[in-house]
Design an enzyme around this catalytic site. Sequence first.
Site, PDB file in Angstrom:
ATOM      1  N   SER A  61      -9.531   1.770   3.262  1.00 32.30           N
ATOM      2  CA  SER A  61      -8.740   2.525   2.304  1.00 32.30           C
ATOM      3  C   SER A  61      -7.749   1.664   1.517  1.00 32.30           C
ATOM      4  O   SER A  61      -7.174   2.121   0.528  1.00 32.30           O
ATOM      5  CB  SER A  61      -7.960   3.618   3.045  1.00 32.30           C
ATOM      6  OG  SER A  61      -7.053   3.035   3.990  1.00 32.30           O
ATOM      7  N   LYS A  72       0.847  -1.203   0.000  1.00 31.57           N
ATOM      8  CA  LYS A  72       0.000   0.000   0.000  1.00 31.57           C
ATOM      9  C   LYS A  72       0.877   1.246   0.000  1.00 31.57           C
ATOM     10  O   LYS A  72       1.901   1.295   0.691  1.00 31.57           O
ATOM     11  CB  LYS A  72      -0.902  -0.028   1.243  1.00 31.57           C
ATOM     12  CG  LYS A  72      -1.923   1.101   1.331  1.00 31.57           C
ATOM     13  CD  LYS A  72      -2.796   0.903   2.568  1.00 31.57           C
ATOM     14  CE  LYS A  72      -3.857   1.976   2.702  1.00 31.57           C
ATOM     15  NZ  LYS A  72      -4.712   1.765   3.889  1.00 31.57           N
ATOM     16  N   SER A 123      -9.907  -0.452   7.474  1.00 32.76           N
ATOM     17  CA  SER A 123      -9.356  -0.318   6.113  1.00 32.76           C
ATOM     18  C   SER A 123      -8.699  -1.567   5.538  1.00 32.76           C
ATOM     19  O   SER A 123      -8.348  -1.587   4.362  1.00 32.76           O
ATOM     20  CB  SER A 123      -8.366   0.843   6.069  1.00 32.76           C
ATOM     21  OG  SER A 123      -9.056   2.070   6.146  1.00 32.76           O
TER      22      SER A 123
END
Length: 455
Positions: free
Chosen positions: A148, A73, A172
Amino acid sequence: MTVREIGALLRTRKTSCVEFLQQTFREIKTRDSFNSFITLTPDLALAEAAARDRELAEGMDRGPFHGIPIAVKDIFYTVGVATTAGSLVFGDFIPDHDATVVSRLRTAGAISIGKTNLHELAYGITSKNPHYGFVLNPVDPTRIPGGSSGGSASAVAAGFVPMALGSDTGGSIRIPASYCGITGLKPTYGRVSRYGVLPLAFSLDHIGPLGSGVEDCALAMNAIAGPDPLDASCSQAAVPDFNLPPRTDLKDVRVGLPRNFFFNRVDEQVSAAVHNSLSMMQTLGAFIHEMEIPDLNAVNTAARVVQLAEVAALYAGRHDAALFGSDVWDLIQQGKLIAGYEYVNAQRLRTLFCEEFNKLWRVIDVLAAPTTPVAAPGLHETEVQIGDEWENTRMASTRLVRAVNYLGIPALSMPCGKTTSGLPIGLQLISSPFSEAKLLQIARTLEPLLGSLNR
């Protein structure tokens, strides 16, 4: 393919690390219409792959992740590679060192192929990034992947990598795992180092894996968990083997079935799938204990106060509004309205809520619940319908997961079936602090029974 399956191909010389990486990049070029990545690093990855091939030829094997492609990420520091957080604020930020978890995975032999897309600043659940493009759900590209960590979930769900790193501040990791039909683990607060990770809310941020299955997450935890002198918030607790073999049964496992909160305002198909999972656990011998749990509506309220205030402390007054997407900017402004006494009281309540919740672990080993109250919403749905009611998409998506960040306890989402329209449904398993090994083993034991429902 799983970490084990790819590893078997490499060790039997049916393919090389370089060949497998080349195929991975070809697949991404051909099939990634989901906008999973912000940055790809083929030159760096192929150079590492060549080194991993040489090591295997010389008899050196770093373990299960040797030569395995992974994704990271785009909030994790990666030396010499841009770390944007999906934001213009960090658009030109190139770290001079790796995050601890990135370094540990590299030491374990994993090869990062790039940085995954995300909701801007990791502050949202849609992964509709206004600067780097919307991430789409590989199961149904007309729907959000969750966030996210949407790009990490998309990359795994699309089959580009077996495991990707994510972060979880208010759900997330677990939300995109649920919406994309994969497995995601949010460990205990402090179990995994956050050094070299761009923060969102200091007392709520957790680092963890998203994987194609439970074992991939367990293997990742073996690589990344443990004390870190560079992170003062990282626990000194002993690190077990997280990848325990599946059990033959669950006869001594006590599973909590909440009567309140978790099944309120939940889609009927989601509720049915989770209850079916509980029936399967009972078939394996687990004792199902129906119970009242503490008031998680109140916990969610306190958790939102903490998150709004801590994010505002990072970004309010330091940057121009033009650098942010409108949704993220609005949340930062909301955070500025939180009074100091409200934040302090929310943190003081945390101790009381944790004490209340800790009483559950005297009578159960794991709490079972839905991860999200609905399956993946449409890309442009700002509200979702649950029964006869409508609810804001963001609030609905985080409602069943946010409290666990505030409490700091481990939770895992795994697929437990599909809706009639073929969308994945997530089962959330929650357990006591630092019990990830037991949690993962329970999930591994249950996983084969749920497998037929997820096809």
